[in-house]
Design a protein around this motif. Structure first.
Motif, PDB file in Angstrom:
ATOM      1  N   TYR A  46       0.865  -1.180   0.000  1.00  0.00           N
ATOM      2  CA  TYR A  46       0.000   0.000   0.000  1.00  0.00           C
ATOM      3  C   TYR A  46       0.893   1.218   0.000  1.00  0.00           C
ATOM      4  O   TYR A  46       1.949   1.228   0.637  1.00  0.00           O
ATOM      5  N   TYR A  47       0.464   2.256  -0.731  1.00  0.00           N
ATOM      6  CA  TYR A  47       1.290   3.452  -0.895  1.00  0.00           C
ATOM      7  C   TYR A  47       0.483   4.722  -0.626  1.00  0.00           C
ATOM      8  O   TYR A  47      -0.723   4.790  -0.928  1.00  0.00           O
ATOM      9  N   ALA A  48       1.189   5.714  -0.131  1.00  0.00           N
ATOM     10  CA  ALA A  48       0.604   7.040  -0.074  1.00  0.00           C
ATOM     11  C   ALA A  48       0.410   7.549  -1.496  1.00  0.00           C
ATOM     12  O   ALA A  48       1.177   7.204  -2.405  1.00  0.00           O
ATOM     13  N   ALA A  49      -0.600   8.371  -1.681  1.00  0.00           N
ATOM     14  CA  ALA A  49      -0.912   8.875  -3.023  1.00  0.00           C
ATOM     15  C   ALA A  49       0.262   9.644  -3.618  1.00  0.00           C
ATOM     16  O   ALA A  49       0.481   9.626  -4.834  1.00  0.00           O
ATOM     17  N   SER A  50       1.029  10.307  -2.767  1.00  0.00           N
ATOM     18  CA  SER A  50       2.129  11.145  -3.241  1.00  0.00           C
ATOM     19  C   SER A  50       3.273  10.349  -3.855  1.00  0.00           C
ATOM     20  O   SER A  50       4.094  10.918  -4.592  1.00  0.00           O
ATOM     21  N   VAL A  51       3.369   9.060  -3.563  1.00  0.00           N
ATOM     22  CA  VAL A  51       4.479   8.256  -4.065  1.00  0.00           C
ATOM     23  C   VAL A  51       4.021   7.105  -4.963  1.00  0.00           C
ATOM     24  O   VAL A  51       4.854   6.438  -5.587  1.00  0.00           O
ATOM     25  N   LYS A  52       2.746   6.858  -5.024  1.00  0.00           N
ATOM     26  CA  LYS A  52       2.231   5.727  -5.794  1.00  0.00           C
ATOM     27  C   LYS A  52       2.632   5.862  -7.251  1.00  0.00           C
ATOM     28  O   LYS A  52       2.507   6.937  -7.849  1.00  0.00           O
ATOM     29  N   GLY A  53       3.132   4.771  -7.794  1.00  0.00           N
ATOM     30  CA  GLY A  53       3.588   4.772  -9.184  1.00  0.00           C
ATOM     31  C   GLY A  53       5.047   5.135  -9.349  1.00  0.00           C
ATOM     32  O   GLY A  53       5.634   4.926 -10.414  1.00  0.00           O
ATOM     33  N   ARG A  54       5.651   5.681  -8.292  1.00  0.00           N
ATOM     34  CA  ARG A  54       7.075   6.048  -8.348  1.00  0.00           C
ATOM     35  C   ARG A  54       7.922   5.204  -7.389  1.00  0.00           C
ATOM     36  O   ARG A  54       9.078   4.914  -7.678  1.00  0.00           O
ATOM     37  N   PHE A  55       7.347   4.841  -6.240  1.00  0.00           N
ATOM     38  CA  PHE A  55       8.066   4.068  -5.234  1.00  0.00           C
ATOM     39  C   PHE A  55       7.549   2.626  -5.227  1.00  0.00           C
ATOM     40  O   PHE A  55       6.359   2.382  -5.465  1.00  0.00           O
ATOM     41  N   THR A  56       8.450   1.696  -4.887  1.00  0.00           N
ATOM     42  CA  THR A  56       8.081   0.290  -4.773  1.00  0.00           C
ATOM     43  C   THR A  56       8.688  -0.280  -3.499  1.00  0.00           C
ATOM     44  O   THR A  56       9.910  -0.199  -3.306  1.00  0.00           O
ATOM     45  N   ILE A  57       7.840  -0.849  -2.661  1.00  0.00           N
ATOM     46  CA  ILE A  57       8.307  -1.498  -1.438  1.00  0.00           C
ATOM     47  C   ILE A  57       8.394  -2.997  -1.698  1.00  0.00           C
ATOM     48  O   ILE A  57       7.571  -3.575  -2.426  1.00  0.00           O
ATOM     49  N   SER A  58       9.407  -3.630  -1.109  1.00  0.00           N
ATOM     50  CA  SER A  58       9.563  -5.074  -1.240  1.00  0.00           C
ATOM     51  C   SER A  58      10.293  -5.585   0.004  1.00  0.00           C
ATOM     52  O   SER A  58      10.788  -4.791   0.813  1.00  0.00           O
ATOM     53  N   ARG A  59      10.335  -6.902   0.131  1.00  0.00           N
ATOM     54  CA  ARG A  59      11.049  -7.474   1.273  1.00  0.00           C
ATOM     55  C   ARG A  59      11.687  -8.786   0.870  1.00  0.00           C
ATOM     56  O   ARG A  59      11.153  -9.511   0.023  1.00  0.00           O
ATOM     57  N   ASP A  60      12.827  -9.063   1.497  1.00  0.00           N
ATOM     58  CA  ASP A  60      13.523 -10.331   1.340  1.00  0.00           C
ATOM     59  C   ASP A  60      13.540 -10.974   2.731  1.00  0.00           C
ATOM     60  O   ASP A  60      14.347 -10.592   3.578  1.00  0.00           O
ATOM     61  N   ASN A  61      12.651 -11.898   2.950  1.00  0.00           N
ATOM     62  CA  ASN A  61      12.496 -12.458   4.289  1.00  0.00           C
ATOM     63  C   ASN A  61      13.686 -13.315   4.699  1.00  0.00           C
ATOM     64  O   ASN A  61      13.978 -13.442   5.892  1.00  0.00           O
ATOM     65  N   ALA A  62      14.374 -13.886   3.735  1.00  0.00           N
ATOM     66  CA  ALA A  62      15.571 -14.673   4.058  1.00  0.00           C
ATOM     67  C   ALA A  62      16.689 -13.773   4.602  1.00  0.00           C
ATOM     68  O   ALA A  62      17.525 -14.224   5.385  1.00  0.00           O
ATOM     69  N   LYS A  63      16.674 -12.509   4.178  1.00  0.00           N
ATOM     70  CA  LYS A  63      17.696 -11.554   4.612  1.00  0.00           C
ATOM     71  C   LYS A  63      17.183 -10.607   5.693  1.00  0.00           C
ATOM     72  O   LYS A  63      17.906  -9.695   6.109  1.00  0.00           O
ATOM     73  N   ASN A  64      15.941 -10.787   6.114  1.00  0.00           N
ATOM     74  CA  ASN A  64      15.349  -9.890   7.124  1.00  0.00           C
ATOM     75  C   ASN A  64      15.494  -8.426   6.710  1.00  0.00           C
ATOM     76  O   ASN A  64      15.861  -7.565   7.525  1.00  0.00           O
ATOM     77  N   THR A  65      15.204  -8.149   5.457  1.00  0.00           N
ATOM     78  CA  THR A  65      15.410  -6.809   4.931  1.00  0.00           C
ATOM     79  C   THR A  65      14.190  -6.362   4.143  1.00  0.00           C
ATOM     80  O   THR A  65      13.605  -7.138   3.390  1.00  0.00           O
ATOM     81  N   VAL A  66      13.831  -5.104   4.324  1.00  0.00           N
ATOM     82  CA  VAL A  66      12.778  -4.487   3.524  1.00  0.00           C
ATOM     83  C   VAL A  66      13.408  -3.346   2.727  1.00  0.00           C
ATOM     84  O   VAL A  66      14.343  -2.689   3.195  1.00  0.00           O
ATOM     85  N   TYR A  67      12.908  -3.144   1.518  1.00  0.00           N
ATOM     86  CA  TYR A  67      13.484  -2.165   0.598  1.00  0.00           C
ATOM     87  C   TYR A  67      12.431  -1.138   0.190  1.00  0.00           C
ATOM     88  O   TYR A  67      11.225  -1.409   0.208  1.00  0.00           O
ATOM     89  N   LEU A  68      12.938   0.012  -0.208  1.00  0.00           N
ATOM     90  CA  LEU A  68      12.079   1.024  -0.831  1.00  0.00           C
ATOM     91  C   LEU A  68      12.816   1.545  -2.060  1.00  0.00           C
ATOM     92  O   LEU A  68      13.799   2.277  -1.935  1.00  0.00           O
ATOM     93  N   GLN A  69      12.358   1.125  -3.225  1.00  0.00           N
ATOM     94  CA  GLN A  69      12.907   1.623  -4.483  1.00  0.00           C
ATOM     95  C   GLN A  69      12.183   2.906  -4.837  1.00  0.00           C
ATOM     96  O   GLN A  69      10.956   2.917  -4.976  1.00  0.00           O
ATOM     97  N   MET A  70      12.941   3.975  -4.989  1.00  0.00           N
ATOM     98  CA  MET A  70      12.363   5.287  -5.253  1.00  0.00           C
ATOM     99  C   MET A  70      12.834   5.773  -6.615  1.00  0.00           C
ATOM    100  O   MET A  70      14.040   5.983  -6.815  1.00  0.00           O
ATOM    101  N   ASN A  71      11.912   5.928  -7.535  1.00  0.00           N
ATOM    102  CA  ASN A  71      12.205   6.405  -8.886  1.00  0.00           C
ATOM    103  C   ASN A  71      11.537   7.752  -9.127  1.00  0.00           C
ATOM    104  O   ASN A  71      10.638   8.155  -8.384  1.00  0.00           O
ATOM    105  N   SER A  72      11.979   8.426 -10.166  1.00  0.00           N
ATOM    106  CA  SER A  72      11.411   9.726 -10.548  1.00  0.00           C
ATOM    107  C   SER A  72      11.325  10.661  -9.337  1.00  0.00           C
ATOM    108  O   SER A  72      10.286  11.291  -9.075  1.00  0.00           O
ATOM    109  N   LEU A  73      12.403  10.741  -8.611  1.00  0.00           N
ATOM    110  CA  LEU A  73      12.405  11.525  -7.374  1.00  0.00           C
ATOM    111  C   LEU A  73      12.206  13.009  -7.652  1.00  0.00           C
ATOM    112  O   LEU A  73      12.652  13.537  -8.680  1.00  0.00           O
TER     113      LEU A  73
END
Length: 122
Positions: free
Chosen positions: A59-86
């Motif tokens: 789920y994304y805030a309207a201000s970032v939807k379509g530009r940001f992507t959240i993901s997670r790698d559970n094996a690495k206990n890590t969550v990511y935020l890919q931010m494009n078109s900043l």
């Protein structure tokens, strides 16, 4: 001890990209949704995105939807935020946090990282 450690912030020109990472200790991460928030100077901390456990929904805030992507790698206990078109208005300290429920409310997130600075120049 519960720890969330963000990294990946920096200075980027408008239109550029950054990928933030949040490394979590084991008990912090398993079975919990995770979220990203940000706080610009003089403003309240605001919701950016969350991802469910084990990662099927986002789920994304309207201000970032379509530009940001959240993901997670559970094996690495890590969550990511890919931010494009900043944009300059994306400039803020970005925080990851553990969610107690699927919500945009800050008070439903119990553990927080120390934050990483993102600065977007025009």
């Amino acid at each position: 001890q519960v720890q969330l450690v963000e990294s990946g912030g920096g200075l980027v020109q408008a239109g550029g990209s950054l990928r933030l990472s949040c490394a979590a200790s084991g008990r912090t991460f398993s079975s919990y949704a995770m979220g990203w928030f940000r706080q610009a100077p003089g403003k309240e901390r605001e919701f950016v995105s969350y991802i469910t456990w084990p990662g099927g929904s986002t789920y994304y805030a309207a201000s970032v939807k379509g530009r940001f992507t959240i993901s997670r790698d559970n094996a690495k206990n890590t969550v990511y935020l890919q931010m494009n078109s900043l944009k300059p208005e994306d400039t803020a300290v970005y925080y990851c946090a553990r969610a107690l429920s699927l919500t945009i409310r800050r008070d439903e997130y119990d553990y927080w990282g120390q934050g990483t600075q993102v600065t977007v120049s025009s």
